[in-house]
Design a protein around this motif. Structure first.
Motif, mmCIF file in Angstrom:
data_model
loop_
_atom_site.group_PDB
_atom_site.id
_atom_site.type_symbol
_atom_site.label_atom_id
_atom_site.label_comp_id
_atom_site.label_asym_id
_atom_site.label_seq_id
_atom_site.Cartn_x
_atom_site.Cartn_y
_atom_site.Cartn_z
ATOM 1 N N VAL A 260 0.839 -1.209 0.000
ATOM 2 C CA VAL A 260 0.000 0.000 0.000
ATOM 3 C C VAL A 260 0.870 1.255 0.000
ATOM 4 N N THR A 261 0.798 2.043 -1.075
ATOM 5 C CA THR A 261 1.659 3.211 -1.238
ATOM 6 C C THR A 261 0.823 4.483 -1.300
ATOM 7 N N ASP B 247 -6.462 7.881 3.542
ATOM 8 C CA ASP B 247 -6.971 6.683 2.872
ATOM 9 C C ASP B 247 -5.935 5.565 2.843
ATOM 10 N N SER B 248 -4.713 5.950 2.490
ATOM 11 C CA SER B 248 -3.654 4.935 2.435
ATOM 12 C C SER B 248 -3.468 4.301 3.803
ATOM 13 N N ALA C 27 -5.740 -2.257 7.212
ATOM 14 C CA ALA C 27 -6.465 -3.476 6.840
ATOM 15 C C ALA C 27 -5.482 -4.566 6.421
ATOM 16 N N TYR C 28 -4.469 -4.143 5.657
ATOM 17 C CA TYR C 28 -3.445 -5.104 5.210
ATOM 18 C C TYR C 28 -2.723 -5.706 6.416
ATOM 19 N N LEU C 29 -2.387 -4.880 7.385
ATOM 20 C CA LEU C 29 -1.668 -5.365 8.567
ATOM 21 C C LEU C 29 -2.526 -6.312 9.400
ATOM 22 N N GLU C 30 -3.834 -6.012 9.501
ATOM 23 C CA GLU C 30 -4.728 -6.905 10.243
ATOM 24 C C GLU C 30 -4.693 -8.299 9.630
ATOM 25 N N ASP C 31 -4.671 -8.301 8.313
ATOM 26 C CA ASP C 31 -4.618 -9.570 7.599
ATOM 27 C C ASP C 31 -3.311 -10.313 7.879
ATOM 28 N N CYS C 32 -2.218 -9.585 7.839
ATOM 29 C CA CYS C 32 -0.906 -10.185 8.150
ATOM 30 C C CYS C 32 -0.933 -10.799 9.548
ATOM 31 N N MET C 33 -1.435 -10.037 10.509
ATOM 32 C CA MET C 33 -1.436 -10.486 11.890
ATOM 33 C C MET C 33 -2.311 -11.728 12.060
ATOM 34 N N LYS C 34 -3.420 -11.742 11.319
ATOM 35 C CA LYS C 34 -4.317 -12.899 11.400
ATOM 36 C C LYS C 34 -3.583 -14.164 10.953
ATOM 37 N N HIS C 35 -2.727 -14.009 9.951
ATOM 38 C CA HIS C 35 -1.977 -15.161 9.429
ATOM 39 C C HIS C 35 -0.597 -15.291 10.076
#
Lengths: 384, 384, 384, 384
Positions: D162-163, D201-202, D208-216
């Motif tokens: 995410v940039t 926004d970024s 959201a991306y980090l939440e996903d990483c943490m979940k996995h």
């Protein structure tokens, strides 16, 4: 400049002022795997601690060292070793008055000129307490060098006009005839007399001289001599990083030093070549100088002979006698400095000199590890 | 180590051997905008050139300097100045025999121990010709310092046992009473006598002493003294990069130096505090030391008083008299060194000492430019 | 600053301008005993010499190196090695006009701001010819490293938008399957194509791209990639003297470099930990990373895996197309730069990158010799 | 090597391990007369402190700084400033198991190879806690630079894939149109969002991306971008001590950095000269680049344009997912790392990057004070 660091490989960075929170040193570049604990260092700090005799300041400081980093499970890890010695007896009130004038022989005026103002309490950074960091770091250097077979003998050669009757060579020849015993004996003699002199009669005379100085609220200087044995030949880097040149800088960086010499020193200037040259002979299969006028260094590189050097210390500048000076309103005034001062700093400076010599030597020994392709191949193997 | 560089800001890196293709120096960090031409440098090289008197080696060398870079349209550009002096009179055949043995007082043995072998021709890198690079670089340093109002007076204080009768203070007091004239007069006296002594009678006696040495195929040492005037107060960095400590290293890095002192030096060790302290007074609106036992440095920082220092040089080790030594087959042998040698190196070393002092002082003056926020704001302005 | 020196142990000091008398380097700290002759160095200089292809400047320079010191009887002596390359084709008249204005993309303006004026001939010290000193010094570093079993593979990864299709790992895996042959084959492929690309098709496409640039009087940039194999684990110093940090500085000190990365570099920023971590396995008795996303460095210390890095070069700023700029009378003007310029510098920069990498690595290998007490005892013995 | 020091003039020396007694830094060479108190430094430390958001380790550390020396009556004295931050929450028991194996992506293996053993608790010296010393020292550098009119804007450009949509130039142009307000506004935006991104926004997408990483049980990397405005032209030293080269080293010395670029960086490699060159124009009487592809540096020297640079950070190597590795008995094993780790270190590293940039820039600004004779004469007067 970053002027508080010394050494390129085994680098110490010291900090702290006489009446600040403490004094410390960061030792960076210490080889990993050295057994090290606080008492290894404390032993050296105790040799410069105030209050050891009636010839040093009555300021009360335990000068207790604490290791904050770099040692794990009793061994150095190769990462920086941070050592701190907190100040305890800081009676700043003793120094309130010196904020306004320049003490003769001290760095008050020059610090003001350089920085615009100064921490005047007890001399701030220019106090002799600054040397605590050197000693704490130097103690580690000495320990490493001892593991490589190198020994130090450092003592007061002269207190004011009183000089010991033996040359370093003479002291050493006694020592060499019966290594283990005599070395320990001389060390013991040095460490157990209040002036760190290796001669009982001279010490007595010097104490009488100091009593007289103190009676007249005056102070004394002296000469410290050092002998280093077991140094391998080949240490020191031509042309600017010579062993003796680095030693000169190291010793001269100690406050109060006004002269430095190696081997015959200033006497060599009046000698003839035929007298001053050290012939070589074979001794137990090793090329060995027959005499040691050179003091163990040829062309800035150690020759394997003992390294012998001397440093001249000026008398303590803080005296209670009346002196003329100038205050910071640029008025000429008379002053008399009271407070807790050493009538002589030479005995306490002995261990500082030893530590600076050890730091210098170790740094050049580490440097020399890459002088030859042969050494690299020994350490890394050869891909050919 | 990269041991052939000196200085952190104004850095010289020297190269070259006695009997190689030439000698050179790269001067890096020279401020831009200095007017510079080859004759500025040649003038200094001529002061150390061989063959100037019957007391120096008859080797014929023009020691002609060439500027290869760093100067454009007569001014320094801020980029490295490369200077080269090609060797001319290299009779290597003179030295074939010394390949096999270790000359007493020379670095032959220690180079072999350090590097495994050596360029034996004329001492190779450990030859006195190495100092050409120092002088070429130092000449530029002197020129910059002169533009800042700083002057150098350097001379032979003693040749063997013959010492001039005046102290540096006495020489200087003459000089101070009538600045322009007397300084020029002393300089002229120094530069026009073969031994660079500022006293005619002493020079005559010293020449007689040297004649005697030469008759007995022996050699002599001596003491060089230097005075630096016009140094602003505040130069030198506590605690390890003190002005005197760096000066000690710089001078001690010159081959043959065995002792260094500043101000009263070793004499201070026997003095009392009341004698050795320099009182301050006001002089033309400036804080000024009344005496100068300290030699212009307090706490390692310049005080504004003249800087006075001395270096002891050992006698030339190359003598034709018979000496005992060892060869590289480890046999004990007798030798007698012939060839073209100086019976004394002190007069030719005077300019080398002056140049090393200038390099040291300039480097610390450049360092001091960032000691205070005030200086930064003066140069860069303030964004507040 | 003395900004023209690189390295702490194996230190190079470069000098010289594009249109001065020559370019040179002093290599100090080279271990003694390395066989070295001029052709060892010439071989590297020939790789960056102008006029090798139609994509480099037609300036005629033999770039012939001469060793002036530090080598005796075919071996390094441990003393400084002075190397000089005299300029030949210096047509300064080409540059008379650029004295008065600031070329976009060049250092004309910044040199003027820093130093007050500049040697404008061909860019003076900021010319690409400055890199000759790096290559001459680096050639010696490469030779030493080869003797320790370390090899270099350096090539153009991209020319403008044309990139080779293989990753460094893929190139290497070919190489690893059949060490001797494939390494030589890739080296040969690189050295025999005018753009130093390890892929024939890419090289063809890149040449077509460059022809188009030249037709439009424009220029191109590119990416250089380097692989170093055989580096022992343990090289690099925490925390500021990391191997990758020093490599970044070394490569970034080459004019025109705008980016540097190691291993996966910028791609790693978008990856997940589970993708980017390199698992360890045992391989022939050695701990070995299974993949090499890290590029051979962990925590700034070499892991034993191949070191892989890339540098981005901007397009040559000297172009004949019209450009807007300012002259030194502060007038806005239009210019068009003629003269002899490279439409791309990437191919000639390949050997410069390789040399800077070698200088960096060697310096840290020399540094690492004193990391452990064990190493000291191996070299100096133990006195216990 | 003494690898724990950074800077030549304004030199920091850091010490301390993750689970030792504390972390500290000695700042040497700080100009005298700077107003300084602990809260000046604390403010910066708070920006990297753990536990600020759910994306950083829950380890509880106040990271409270204490000044031990170098400051007197609220101002710096020119002597070393010793700063210490004692560790509090050191649960070493978390790390007992990692003593026996090598974590992928960490420096465990390379420290063992270098030093023979390691302080394994929390990574010891290679822990991210080491950067505390950099931030404490860097805070002082930033304060000095602010007084010279220099400002820093540093932020997360990318988190994983995410940039932010704006270039640095675009951010800056907003900023330039209305200096005071917009700068404060952007700073505020950066400092008040948990990921230090200058775009709302970024930041949401990245979270959201980090939440996903943490979940996995995975981790993420990212890109940090920095802008420095107000830098005077002329800073940086040719040829090896270029501003961008030193910046590259400084940033690359931060653990986890895998790439560095300045201005257009890697994109410049694919551009043409006509696109990449920045034309000059006159702007308010000053020579000014029209565009800023160069990122504020030409020939390694600042041009007066904003300095723009980027650093790529790899994902945190400590992940709870299963990984393959080797233990110190050289057996291949599977591990899963538990304990308190950051799923991403980029946000906390923003202030570390800013501080390293400030340290680099200040050091070169101090260096530049002696670039011209004119500057020396301004500071010391002229004796002519």
């Amino acid at each position: 400049m970053a002027g508080s660091s010394f050494g390129k490989h085994f680098q110490i960075t010291t900090w702290g002022e006489s009446h600040g929170k403490g004094i410390g040193v960061v030792v960076d570049g210490c080889p990993a795997g050295l057994a090290l604990c606080e008492s290894d260092i404390q032993h050296f700090l105790d040799r410069r601690k105030p209050g050891q005799s009636r010839y040093s300041t009555p300021r009360k400081e335990a000068d207790k060292v604490e290791i904050l980093s770099g040692v794990f499970e009793g061994r150095t890890t190769g990462t920086p070793i941070s050592l701190v010695i907190f100040n305890q007896d800081q009676r700043s009130r003793d120094y309130g008055d010196i904020a306004t004038y320049y003490r003769p022989g001290h760095a008050d005026y020059t610090f003001d000129e350089k920085y615009g103002f100064r921490d005047y309490r007890g001399g701030g950074r220019s106090s002799g307490r600054e040397t605590i960091g050197r000693v704490a770091g130097g103690a580690i250097a000495v320990k490493i060098l001892q593991q490589l077979g190198i020994s130090f003998l450092t003592y007061s050669r002269a207190i004011g006009p009183v000089t010991i009757p033996h040359t370093a060579d003479e002291l050493l020849s006694v020592f060499e005839q019966n290594h283990e015993d005599s070395f320990a004996k001389i060390q013991n003699q040095i460490l157990t007399n209040p002036l760190y002199m290796p001669d009982h009669d001279s010490s007595e005379k010097a104490q009488a001289y100091l009593e007289d100085c103190m009676k007249h609220t005056d102070s004394a200087g002296g000469i410290i001599e050092g002998i280093i044995t077991g140094v391998p030949a080949g240490i020191g880097e031509p042309v600017f990083e010579k062993l003796d040149a680095n030693l000169a800088k190291a010793i001269f960086s100690i406050g109060a030093v006004k002269g430095f010499e190696i081997g015959d020193g200033f006497l060599a200037a009046a000698a003839k070549g035929s007298q001053n040259n050290d012939a070589f002979c074979m001794n137990n299969g090793a090329v060995t100088p027959v005499t040691n006028h050179a003091g163990g260094v040829l062309g800035g590189i150690s020759s394997g002979a003992p390294i012998i050097y001397r440093a001249a210390f000026k008398p303590t500048p803080s005296i209670a006698s009346t002196q003329q000076t100038v205050n910071n309103a640029q008025e000429e005034i008379s002053i008399s400095i009271h407070g807790r001062h050493d009538p002589i700093i030479v005995p306490r400076a002995v261990v500082v000199v030893e530590c600076m010599a050890a730091l210098t030597l170790l740094d050049l020994i580490l440097e020399n590890t890459s002088a030859k392709m042969e050494s690299l191949e020994k350490l890394y193997g050869s891909g050919v």
